[in-house]
Design a protein around this motif. Structure first.
Motif, PDB file in Angstrom:
ATOM      1  N   THR A   9       0.811  -1.218   0.000  1.00 53.34           N
ATOM      2  CA  THR A   9       0.000   0.000   0.000  1.00 53.34           C
ATOM      3  C   THR A   9       0.851   1.280   0.000  1.00 53.34           C
ATOM      4  N   ALA A 103      -6.127   6.358  -8.736  1.00 54.63           N
ATOM      5  CA  ALA A 103      -6.366   5.209  -7.856  1.00 54.63           C
ATOM      6  C   ALA A 103      -6.666   5.668  -6.437  1.00 54.63           C
ATOM      7  N   ALA A 107      -4.372   1.519  -3.095  1.00 57.46           N
ATOM      8  CA  ALA A 107      -4.725   0.570  -4.152  1.00 57.46           C
ATOM      9  C   ALA A 107      -4.124   0.960  -5.491  1.00 57.46           C
ATOM     10  N   SER A 108      -3.099   1.806  -5.479  1.00 57.80           N
ATOM     11  CA  SER A 108      -2.452   2.165  -6.744  1.00 57.80           C
ATOM     12  C   SER A 108      -1.386   1.135  -7.078  1.00 57.80           C
ATOM     13  N   ARG A 109      -1.358   0.708  -8.326  1.00 60.65           N
ATOM     14  CA  ARG A 109      -0.294  -0.209  -8.752  1.00 60.65           C
ATOM     15  C   ARG A 109       1.063   0.478  -8.685  1.00 60.65           C
ATOM     16  N   MET A 186      -0.785  -8.230  -6.692  1.00 62.88           N
ATOM     17  CA  MET A 186      -2.247  -8.140  -6.807  1.00 62.88           C
ATOM     18  C   MET A 186      -2.932  -9.229  -5.982  1.00 62.88           C
ATOM     19  N   LEU A 194      -6.592  -4.205   2.054  1.00 59.92           N
ATOM     20  CA  LEU A 194      -6.892  -2.821   1.664  1.00 59.92           C
ATOM     21  C   LEU A 194      -7.814  -2.148   2.683  1.00 59.92           C
ATOM     22  N   TYR A 218     -13.327  -2.243  -5.212  1.00 60.39           N
ATOM     23  CA  TYR A 218     -12.196  -3.175  -5.377  1.00 60.39           C
ATOM     24  C   TYR A 218     -12.407  -4.050  -6.616  1.00 60.39           C
ATOM     25  N   VAL A 222      -9.826  -2.230  -8.976  1.00 57.95           N
ATOM     26  CA  VAL A 222      -8.512  -2.726  -8.553  1.00 57.95           C
ATOM     27  C   VAL A 222      -8.155  -4.032  -9.274  1.00 57.95           C
TER      28      VAL A 222
END
Ligand SMILES: [Zn+2]
Length: 226
Positions: A9, A103, A107-109, A186, A194, A218, A222
């Motif tokens: 996170t 995002a 939860a941002s890649r 992921m 999360l 989500y 996500v």
């Protein structure tokens, strides 16, 4: 490798390594460094000055972006990328509209060090700022680079998670992800991981609205990727 909730996170950077790509250095997941450098080398050989517009982003930075949009200090964009009047939106709709383009913090890649927004600096016309808008990559100054990248990315272990509009995050042709490492991340970023991080993050605007519909957010934004 296993990543802790804090690493997933964007709160810890202990799994990252500082790597120079182009003119700047970036924090990159240690399992991604080699493939990123080999992609960069291959781009150079193909005649592109591959650069990273945005790589690792920490939780607090994503929270600042989120809050600026939710609190009306930065525009919220509609599906066409045009600013909308936030007063016409319910809190729920505001969250959905923001998540098309930005995002949720946590939860941002970009928290993982596995994902990068890429461009070819030498293809950017003089006095032009990169907008990160699809036309630049599909028909504009980055089109030739994007055509090359689509072919080269899989050979170096990368793929495009936002290659199509799946009703969640909008199409982002510039966003490249290290497939193996990001897929593991992921899997580990479960709904409960999360939820726990967001419950703790009292500084996030709209947090109670987010938490009340977190499962559907989500599923829609996500995990709903290529
Ligand atoms: Zn991105």
């Amino acid at each position: 490798m296993m990543m802790s909730p804090e690493q997933l996170t964007g709160k810890f950077t202990t799994h990252l390594k500082e790597v120079v790509v182009g003119q700047k250095s970036f924090f990159v997941h240690q399992d991604v460094t080699q493939d990123l450098l080999s992609l960069k080398k291959s781009a150079t050989q193909a005649g592109f000055d591959l650069c990273i517009a945005s790589g690792f982003r920490e939780f607090s930075r994503q929270a600042a972006i989120w809050n600026a949009k939710y609190d009306g200090e930065r525009p919220i964009l509609d599906n066409q990328g045009k600013p909308v009047d936030p007063d016409t939106l319910t809190d729920e709709d505001k969250v959905l509209a923001i998540m098309r383009w930005s995002a949720l913090p946590g939860a941002s890649r970009h928290h993982w060090g596995t994902d990068f927004d890429l461009y070819a600096r030498d293809r950017l016309p003089d006095n032009t700022t990169l907008q990160l808008e699809p036309w630049e990559y599909l028909t504009g100054h980055q089109a030739e680079f994007y055509t090359w990248l689509r072919e080269a990315a899989p050979m170096h272990g990368f793929y495009f998670p936002y290659d199509q509009d799946r009703g969640g995050v909008a199409v982002e042709p510039w966003h490249l992800s290290h497939k193996q490492t990001a897929t593991i991340a992921m899997t580990q970023l479960s709904l409960s991981v999360l939820a726990k991080e967001l419950e703790r993050a009292k500084e996030i605007s709209g947090r109670s609205v987010i938490l009340s519909q977190l499962e559907s957010l989500y599923n829609r934004f996500v995990v709903n990727v290529s």
